[in-house]
Design a protein around this motif. Sequence first.
Motif, short mmCIF file in Angstrom:
data_model
loop_
_atom_site.label_atom_id
_atom_site.label_comp_id
_atom_site.label_asym_id
_atom_site.label_seq_id
_atom_site.Cartn_x
_atom_site.Cartn_y
_atom_site.Cartn_z
N TYR A 77 51.18 -49.10 18.82
CA TYR A 77 49.72 -49.47 17.99
C TYR A 77 48.85 -50.51 18.79
CZ TYR A 77 51.33 -47.07 13.66
OH TYR A 77 51.53 -46.29 12.87
N ARG A 78 49.39 -51.62 18.91
CA ARG A 78 48.54 -52.60 19.82
C ARG A 78 49.44 -53.30 20.74
NH1 ARG A 78 43.60 -53.35 17.70
NH2 ARG A 78 43.25 -55.36 18.81
N GLU A 79 49.43 -52.52 21.82
CA GLU A 79 50.52 -52.97 23.05
C GLU A 79 49.95 -54.01 24.15
OE1 GLU A 79 53.31 -48.97 23.00
OE2 GLU A 79 51.18 -48.92 23.81
N ASP A 80 50.58 -54.62 24.71
CA ASP A 80 50.16 -55.40 26.12
C ASP A 80 49.96 -54.44 27.12
OD1 ASP A 80 49.71 -57.17 28.08
OD2 ASP A 80 51.34 -58.35 27.68
N PRO A 81 48.65 -54.43 27.50
CA PRO A 81 48.28 -53.41 28.63
C PRO A 81 48.98 -53.31 29.92
CG PRO A 81 46.37 -54.54 28.13
CD PRO A 81 47.37 -54.81 27.08
N ARG A 82 49.38 -54.78 30.24
CA ARG A 82 49.97 -55.23 31.62
C ARG A 82 51.26 -54.64 31.66
NH1 ARG A 82 48.08 -61.46 29.98
NH2 ARG A 82 48.94 -60.45 28.07
N LEU A 83 51.70 -54.25 30.57
CA LEU A 83 53.20 -53.58 30.63
C LEU A 83 53.10 -52.29 31.33
CD1 LEU A 83 54.68 -54.06 26.97
CD2 LEU A 83 55.41 -55.11 28.92
N PHE A 84 51.99 -51.72 31.54
CA PHE A 84 51.92 -50.39 32.24
C PHE A 84 52.29 -50.79 33.63
CE2 PHE A 84 48.66 -48.55 28.88
CZ PHE A 84 49.42 -47.54 28.63
N SER A 85 51.88 -51.97 34.10
CA SER A 85 51.90 -52.14 35.56
C SER A 85 53.52 -52.86 35.90
CB SER A 85 51.08 -53.49 35.96
OG SER A 85 49.79 -53.03 35.72
N ILE A 86 54.03 -53.54 34.87
CA ILE A 86 55.42 -54.11 34.99
C ILE A 86 56.43 -52.71 35.00
CG2 ILE A 86 57.25 -55.32 33.44
CD1 ILE A 86 54.84 -57.16 32.47
N TYR A 87 56.15 -51.68 34.31
CA TYR A 87 56.86 -50.71 34.07
C TYR A 87 56.93 -49.68 35.35
CZ TYR A 87 57.70 -51.90 29.23
OH TYR A 87 58.12 -52.37 27.85
N THR A 88 55.75 -49.85 36.23
CA THR A 88 55.78 -48.75 37.18
C THR A 88 55.59 -49.49 38.78
OG1 THR A 88 53.32 -48.80 37.13
CG2 THR A 88 54.47 -47.09 35.93
N GLY A 89 55.99 -51.03 38.77
CA GLY A 89 55.93 -51.71 39.85
C GLY A 89 54.53 -51.93 40.42
N GLY A 90 53.41 -51.95 39.74
CA GLY A 90 51.99 -52.49 40.02
C GLY A 90 51.85 -53.85 39.69
N THR A 91 50.52 -54.52 39.90
CA THR A 91 50.28 -55.52 39.69
C THR A 91 49.49 -55.94 38.56
OG1 THR A 91 48.39 -55.41 41.24
CG2 THR A 91 50.19 -55.97 42.27
N SER A 92 49.23 -56.96 38.08
CA SER A 92 48.34 -57.26 36.86
C SER A 92 47.82 -58.64 37.06
CB SER A 92 49.15 -57.24 35.62
OG SER A 92 49.98 -58.33 35.50
N LYS A 93 46.23 -58.64 36.58
CA LYS A 93 45.51 -59.74 36.80
C LYS A 93 44.66 -60.00 35.41
CE LYS A 93 43.08 -62.84 39.22
NZ LYS A 93 43.86 -64.22 39.56
N THR A 94 44.63 -61.14 35.04
CA THR A 94 44.02 -61.58 33.95
C THR A 94 42.37 -62.24 34.44
OG1 THR A 94 45.55 -61.83 32.56
CG2 THR A 94 43.69 -62.62 31.94
N VAL A 95 41.35 -61.88 34.30
CA VAL A 95 40.04 -62.49 34.72
C VAL A 95 39.16 -62.81 33.33
CG1 VAL A 95 40.16 -61.00 36.81
CG2 VAL A 95 38.81 -60.02 34.64
N ASP A 96 38.30 -63.45 33.84
CA ASP A 96 37.21 -63.85 32.79
C ASP A 96 36.63 -62.50 31.96
OD1 ASP A 96 35.34 -66.20 31.81
OD2 ASP A 96 33.85 -64.71 32.30
N ALA A 97 36.24 -62.83 30.90
CA ALA A 97 35.59 -61.49 30.11
C ALA A 97 34.50 -61.02 30.51
CB ALA A 97 35.20 -61.97 28.57
#
Length: 565
Positions: A485-505
Amino acid sequence: MLSFAATLASCQYDDEELWNKVNSLDDRVTAVEGSLNNLNQTIPSLQTIVEAMENRTYISSVTSTSDGYKIDFSDGKSATITNGESAPVIGINKDADGKYYWTQSFNGTEEWLVDEGGNKMPVAGKDAVTPQLKVNANGCWTVSYDNGATFTEVLDETGKPVSAVGTEGEKGDSFFSNVTIENGRLVLTMLDGEEIEIPFDKAAAIGVSDSKAGATPDVKEENSNLVLPQPQFYMEEGSNNDVLCMSLTGIQTPDTKEWMKLYGTGSTEQNIWAEIDGKPKAITVTNSGELARVASRADFAATKAKADVVFLVDNSGSMSQEANQIANEIVSWSQTLSQVMDVQFGCVGQPDYGSINGAIDITSVENLHAYLNRSGVSGTSRTRGFEDPELQTAAQSYGAPSGECGGLMLHFADEHFTFREGANRIYVHFTDEPNQASNNSAWSVESVNIESEHYNWGATQGTIHTIFSDLNNYQPDTYNWTPLYREDPRLFSIYTGGTSKTVDASFAGETLEGLEVTGAITNSYVIRFNVTEDMLTGKHTVTIVIQSKDGKYQARITYKDVEFA
């Protein structure tokens, strides 16, 4: 009595000629029996040679023996061929399909050996048979196709048994008229003039034989701390299916955030190993920084890393403050990236509610720019609208979640975009909301989690990099993430070996060039394998192990159901 004695005397008078014939026959029977051992040893050796040729196995060494040669192959098998005086009754020949089949020869005539159904008997492959020869009490050839359990007489074209003890010198125990080594290849010339060529190790397609691969080191699960991206497999252009390539985006060390360099078989700094279907494979590695330098080498055709990059853009109302900045950065970054890589681009957009509302298929950087810079279009509208009516039609029937959903955009691109063969598939996901899959597992982050029951993502379908621009409302440790329902989108990267970055809105002050996704793409690798015949069909299991010299960084990952052809 007198008559019998006279007759006996007459026979005794002629017995020298009779005994000469008997002795000659015995000598020839003995000679044939002596050659049988050679023949029955050479027949499976001939089979091994044909299998080596068809399976693209390489020769490790050739050693002269007292009566021929011993050939050792890179897969650990060996074959022995002997010097003979004439052709054996059993031989091989190549049919129009390019495969070798067993033959029988007599009186200068060669015919296919066939089974009871009249089918030719293959020398190599899953249906291969290994004939065994024998001479029966009548001095005729017999052959077995069931490992010696039963023997049947070899018959000529008239249906008569073929004698194994004809005139002296007719015994056959050699399949080849000549054996030479030319240009790093063993050349076996058959009696009919056809040549079989098998290369030595030094002629292995990648320059290193699989016999040099060595054992793959173990990785303890508790020490596995490297994240490996999903690969892309393709046959190297111009290699005639002799070289398989695997491309990987960059691998970053967890603590120092440095991009690793990889070293393959034979290097004193080797830190990557590979197995295909459980067999260690020799590999060579070209790091992306070396591509231009090796472009002129005859043994390496690639000049740039190859990638298809798809932007998945949340174009909902909440993204309005960063939409223009993101679009401008995509334009700038794609232009820079296209100068150093063989890269093409696609884009998918999706609003707060509803299905896909914009898309452009994999295309050139110029076409991407034209799409994002359409006259009179700004903000979130820059990633709305369809470049191709067919994509618009597909989107209308694709489904509509109840909120922003990166999984919807991801699977839409995977199913409808025309990715190039051999290009790394790289997704860059921009969002400021959880992944709202509306209880549809096909759109969930779990759809790319190989450990999940909802997994619906292949080993080569791509790596996802996430740029999340609203951490204030979605702290990873305090927000109530809800599966499906409301999932952490960064998991897409964790599961496929990608990178993730949190930035200012507002995405203010951020550039794609400064994000880790850029390093992952520009620090990519091309890993090359020798191809054997069994790799060209079916599905395969590929295992990759990466381990730093000090053992601090380790990873082991297995990709299943991979097709190379």
